[in-house]
Scaffold this motif. Structure first.
Motif, PDB file in Angstrom:
ATOM      1  N   ARG A 153       7.215   9.646   3.226  1.00  0.00           N
ATOM      2  CA  ARG A 153       7.688  10.707   2.331  1.00  0.00           C
ATOM      3  C   ARG A 153       7.765  10.122   0.918  1.00  0.00           C
ATOM      4  NH1 ARG A 153      11.317  14.954   3.347  1.00  0.00           N
ATOM      5  NH2 ARG A 153      11.210  15.692   5.489  1.00  0.00           N
ATOM      6  N   ASN A 154       7.557  10.943  -0.071  1.00  0.00           N
ATOM      7  CA  ASN A 154       7.740  10.521  -1.456  1.00  0.00           C
ATOM      8  C   ASN A 154       9.239  10.431  -1.743  1.00  0.00           C
ATOM      9  OD1 ASN A 154       7.511   9.978  -4.150  1.00  0.00           O
ATOM     10  ND2 ASN A 154       6.757  11.997  -4.724  1.00  0.00           N
ATOM     11  N   ARG A 155       9.683   9.284  -2.170  1.00  0.00           N
ATOM     12  CA  ARG A 155      11.097   9.090  -2.454  1.00  0.00           C
ATOM     13  C   ARG A 155      11.428   9.250  -3.942  1.00  0.00           C
ATOM     14  NH1 ARG A 155      10.771   7.543   2.316  1.00  0.00           N
ATOM     15  NH2 ARG A 155      11.457   5.885   3.610  1.00  0.00           N
ATOM     16  N   ASN A 156      10.395   9.500  -4.744  1.00  0.00           N
ATOM     17  CA  ASN A 156      10.570   9.655  -6.179  1.00  0.00           C
ATOM     18  C   ASN A 156      11.230  10.994  -6.499  1.00  0.00           C
ATOM     19  OD1 ASN A 156      10.329   9.198  -8.942  1.00  0.00           O
ATOM     20  ND2 ASN A 156       8.302  10.115  -9.027  1.00  0.00           N
ATOM     21  N   GLU A 157      12.207  10.958  -7.364  1.00  0.00           N
ATOM     22  CA  GLU A 157      12.820  12.180  -7.879  1.00  0.00           C
ATOM     23  C   GLU A 157      12.627  12.173  -9.388  1.00  0.00           C
ATOM     24  OE1 GLU A 157      16.807  12.824  -6.526  1.00  0.00           O
ATOM     25  OE2 GLU A 157      16.301  12.212  -4.487  1.00  0.00           O
ATOM     26  N   ASP A 158      11.536  12.783  -9.803  1.00  0.00           N
ATOM     27  CA  ASP A 158      11.128  12.752 -11.199  1.00  0.00           C
ATOM     28  C   ASP A 158      11.542  14.047 -11.894  1.00  0.00           C
ATOM     29  OD1 ASP A 158       9.196  11.237 -13.136  1.00  0.00           O
ATOM     30  OD2 ASP A 158       8.657  13.361 -13.274  1.00  0.00           O
ATOM     31  N   ARG A 159      12.092  13.935 -13.067  1.00  0.00           N
ATOM     32  CA  ARG A 159      12.555  15.135 -13.778  1.00  0.00           C
ATOM     33  C   ARG A 159      11.411  15.988 -14.308  1.00  0.00           C
ATOM     34  NH1 ARG A 159      13.996  14.297 -19.700  1.00  0.00           N
ATOM     35  NH2 ARG A 159      12.850  12.423 -20.271  1.00  0.00           N
ATOM     36  N   PHE A 160      10.185  15.441 -14.306  1.00  0.00           N
ATOM     37  CA  PHE A 160       9.038  16.191 -14.809  1.00  0.00           C
ATOM     38  C   PHE A 160       8.236  16.877 -13.709  1.00  0.00           C
ATOM     39  CE2 PHE A 160       9.750  12.823 -17.975  1.00  0.00           C
ATOM     40  CZ  PHE A 160      10.066  13.632 -19.044  1.00  0.00           C
ATOM     41  N   GLY A 161       8.482  16.534 -12.461  1.00  0.00           N
ATOM     42  CA  GLY A 161       7.751  17.170 -11.365  1.00  0.00           C
ATOM     43  C   GLY A 161       7.853  16.367 -10.092  1.00  0.00           C
ATOM     44  N   ASN A 162       7.905  17.061  -8.990  1.00  0.00           N
ATOM     45  CA  ASN A 162       7.980  16.432  -7.676  1.00  0.00           C
ATOM     46  C   ASN A 162       7.007  17.121  -6.722  1.00  0.00           C
ATOM     47  OD1 ASN A 162      10.150  14.421  -7.926  1.00  0.00           O
ATOM     48  ND2 ASN A 162      11.377  16.198  -8.476  1.00  0.00           N
ATOM     49  N   GLU A 163       5.768  17.285  -7.158  1.00  0.00           N
ATOM     50  CA  GLU A 163       4.775  17.998  -6.369  1.00  0.00           C
ATOM     51  C   GLU A 163       4.335  17.242  -5.127  1.00  0.00           C
ATOM     52  OE1 GLU A 163       4.352  17.369  -9.682  1.00  0.00           O
ATOM     53  OE2 GLU A 163       4.834  19.339 -10.481  1.00  0.00           O
ATOM     54  N   VAL A 164       4.454  15.921  -5.133  1.00  0.00           N
ATOM     55  CA  VAL A 164       3.972  15.103  -4.025  1.00  0.00           C
ATOM     56  C   VAL A 164       5.092  14.905  -3.007  1.00  0.00           C
ATOM     57  CG1 VAL A 164       3.087  12.828  -3.382  1.00  0.00           C
ATOM     58  CG2 VAL A 164       2.284  13.934  -5.484  1.00  0.00           C
ATOM     59  N   ASP A 165       4.796  15.274  -1.756  1.00  0.00           N
ATOM     60  CA  ASP A 165       5.779  15.127  -0.682  1.00  0.00           C
ATOM     61  C   ASP A 165       5.491  13.930   0.218  1.00  0.00           C
ATOM     62  OD1 ASP A 165       7.315  17.527  -1.238  1.00  0.00           O
ATOM     63  OD2 ASP A 165       5.579  18.642  -0.510  1.00  0.00           O
ATOM     64  N   VAL A 166       4.209  13.610   0.406  1.00  0.00           N
ATOM     65  CA  VAL A 166       3.806  12.563   1.354  1.00  0.00           C
ATOM     66  C   VAL A 166       2.706  11.726   0.724  1.00  0.00           C
ATOM     67  CG1 VAL A 166       2.847  12.098   3.647  1.00  0.00           C
ATOM     68  CG2 VAL A 166       4.365  14.060   3.312  1.00  0.00           C
ATOM     69  N   ILE A 167       2.752  10.414   0.965  1.00  0.00           N
ATOM     70  CA  ILE A 167       1.734   9.493   0.470  1.00  0.00           C
ATOM     71  C   ILE A 167       1.154   8.710   1.630  1.00  0.00           C
ATOM     72  CG2 ILE A 167       1.233   7.524  -1.049  1.00  0.00           C
ATOM     73  CD1 ILE A 167       4.437   9.193  -1.669  1.00  0.00           C
ATOM     74  N   VAL A 168      -0.176   8.581   1.633  1.00  0.00           N
ATOM     75  CA  VAL A 168      -0.884   7.706   2.570  1.00  0.00           C
ATOM     76  C   VAL A 168      -1.479   6.575   1.744  1.00  0.00           C
ATOM     77  CG1 VAL A 168      -2.930   7.481   4.040  1.00  0.00           C
ATOM     78  CG2 VAL A 168      -1.433   9.468   4.269  1.00  0.00           C
ATOM     79  N   TYR A 169      -1.266   5.348   2.220  1.00  0.00           N
ATOM     80  CA  TYR A 169      -1.874   4.176   1.591  1.00  0.00           C
ATOM     81  C   TYR A 169      -2.575   3.389   2.690  1.00  0.00           C
ATOM     82  CZ  TYR A 169      -2.475  -0.385  -0.551  1.00  0.00           C
ATOM     83  OH  TYR A 169      -3.013  -1.545  -1.017  1.00  0.00           O
ATOM     84  N   ALA A 170      -3.869   3.139   2.505  1.00  0.00           N
ATOM     85  CA  ALA A 170      -4.632   2.386   3.497  1.00  0.00           C
ATOM     86  C   ALA A 170      -5.537   1.381   2.808  1.00  0.00           C
ATOM     87  CB  ALA A 170      -5.456   3.334   4.362  1.00  0.00           C
ATOM     88  N   GLU A 171      -5.799   0.286   3.512  1.00  0.00           N
ATOM     89  CA  GLU A 171      -6.734  -0.730   3.017  1.00  0.00           C
ATOM     90  C   GLU A 171      -7.824  -0.948   4.053  1.00  0.00           C
ATOM     91  OE1 GLU A 171      -4.583  -4.301   2.042  1.00  0.00           O
ATOM     92  OE2 GLU A 171      -3.364  -3.271   0.547  1.00  0.00           O
ATOM     93  N   PHE A 172      -9.036  -1.212   3.541  1.00  0.00           N
ATOM     94  CA  PHE A 172     -10.215  -1.421   4.374  1.00  0.00           C
ATOM     95  C   PHE A 172     -10.975  -2.635   3.858  1.00  0.00           C
ATOM     96  CE2 PHE A 172      -9.053   2.997   4.286  1.00  0.00           C
ATOM     97  CZ  PHE A 172      -9.082   3.347   5.629  1.00  0.00           C
ATOM     98  N   GLU A 173     -11.718  -3.273   4.736  1.00  0.00           N
ATOM     99  CA  GLU A 173     -12.514  -4.443   4.338  1.00  0.00           C
ATOM    100  C   GLU A 173     -13.572  -4.085   3.299  1.00  0.00           C
ATOM    101  OE1 GLU A 173     -12.279  -7.701   4.951  1.00  0.00           O
ATOM    102  OE2 GLU A 173     -10.479  -7.348   6.153  1.00  0.00           O
ATOM    103  N   ASP A 174     -14.184  -2.902   3.458  1.00  0.00           N
ATOM    104  CA  ASP A 174     -15.289  -2.521   2.578  1.00  0.00           C
ATOM    105  C   ASP A 174     -15.555  -1.018   2.702  1.00  0.00           C
ATOM    106  OD1 ASP A 174     -16.582  -2.297   5.070  1.00  0.00           O
ATOM    107  OD2 ASP A 174     -17.551  -4.251   4.855  1.00  0.00           O
ATOM    108  N   ASP A 175     -16.567  -0.559   1.982  1.00  0.00           N
ATOM    109  CA  ASP A 175     -16.928   0.866   2.012  1.00  0.00           C
ATOM    110  C   ASP A 175     -17.321   1.322   3.412  1.00  0.00           C
ATOM    111  OD1 ASP A 175     -16.481   1.342  -0.714  1.00  0.00           O
ATOM    112  OD2 ASP A 175     -18.541   0.807  -1.254  1.00  0.00           O
ATOM    113  N   ALA A 176     -17.996   0.459   4.148  1.00  0.00           N
ATOM    114  CA  ALA A 176     -18.432   0.814   5.503  1.00  0.00           C
ATOM    115  C   ALA A 176     -17.227   1.076   6.407  1.00  0.00           C
ATOM    116  CB  ALA A 176     -19.319  -0.279   6.083  1.00  0.00           C
ATOM    117  N   ALA A 177     -16.173   0.295   6.258  1.00  0.00           N
ATOM    118  CA  ALA A 177     -14.966   0.496   7.064  1.00  0.00           C
ATOM    119  C   ALA A 177     -14.287   1.815   6.710  1.00  0.00           C
ATOM    120  CB  ALA A 177     -14.004  -0.679   6.878  1.00  0.00           C
TER     121      ALA A 177
END
Length: 91
Positions: A38-62
């Motif tokens: 969940r997005n834990r940011n409480e920004d006074r200018f906007g809170n449009e983002v509710d969920v964030i996915v972060y992923a890492e891969f070895e390369d473009d093929a992955a």
């Protein structure tokens, strides 16, 4: 290669369902590192983002293999009807 995706829920009551649905992406074999939260940011200018996915891969093929995996499609089927905004970035 890093992959970041931001989501907003159509209904705030569905945020946990979105997080649960996206969590299944960690099971895809080509993922080197995966986080969803969940997005834990409480920004006074906007809170449009509710969920964030972060992923890492070895390369473009992955990353391509990740997007082609059946679990990825299954997650789309769960999350797409619940989400509004989706912004993705790869770097």
């Amino acid at each position: 290669m890093r992959h970041v995706v931001f989501f907003s829920a159509k209904n705030p009551d569905d945020i946990d369902r979105i997080v649960d649905g996206l969590s299944k992406l960690a099971e895809i074999p080509s993922v080197k590192h995966f986080e969803v939260s969940r997005n834990r940011n409480e920004d006074r200018f906007g809170n449009e983002v509710d969920v964030i996915v972060y992923a890492e891969f070895e390369d473009d093929a992955a990353l391509t293999a990740y997007r082609a995996h059946q679990i990825y499609q299954d997650c789309i089927d769960i999350v797409r009807p619940l989400r509004d905004l989706r912004i993705a970035a790869d770097f």
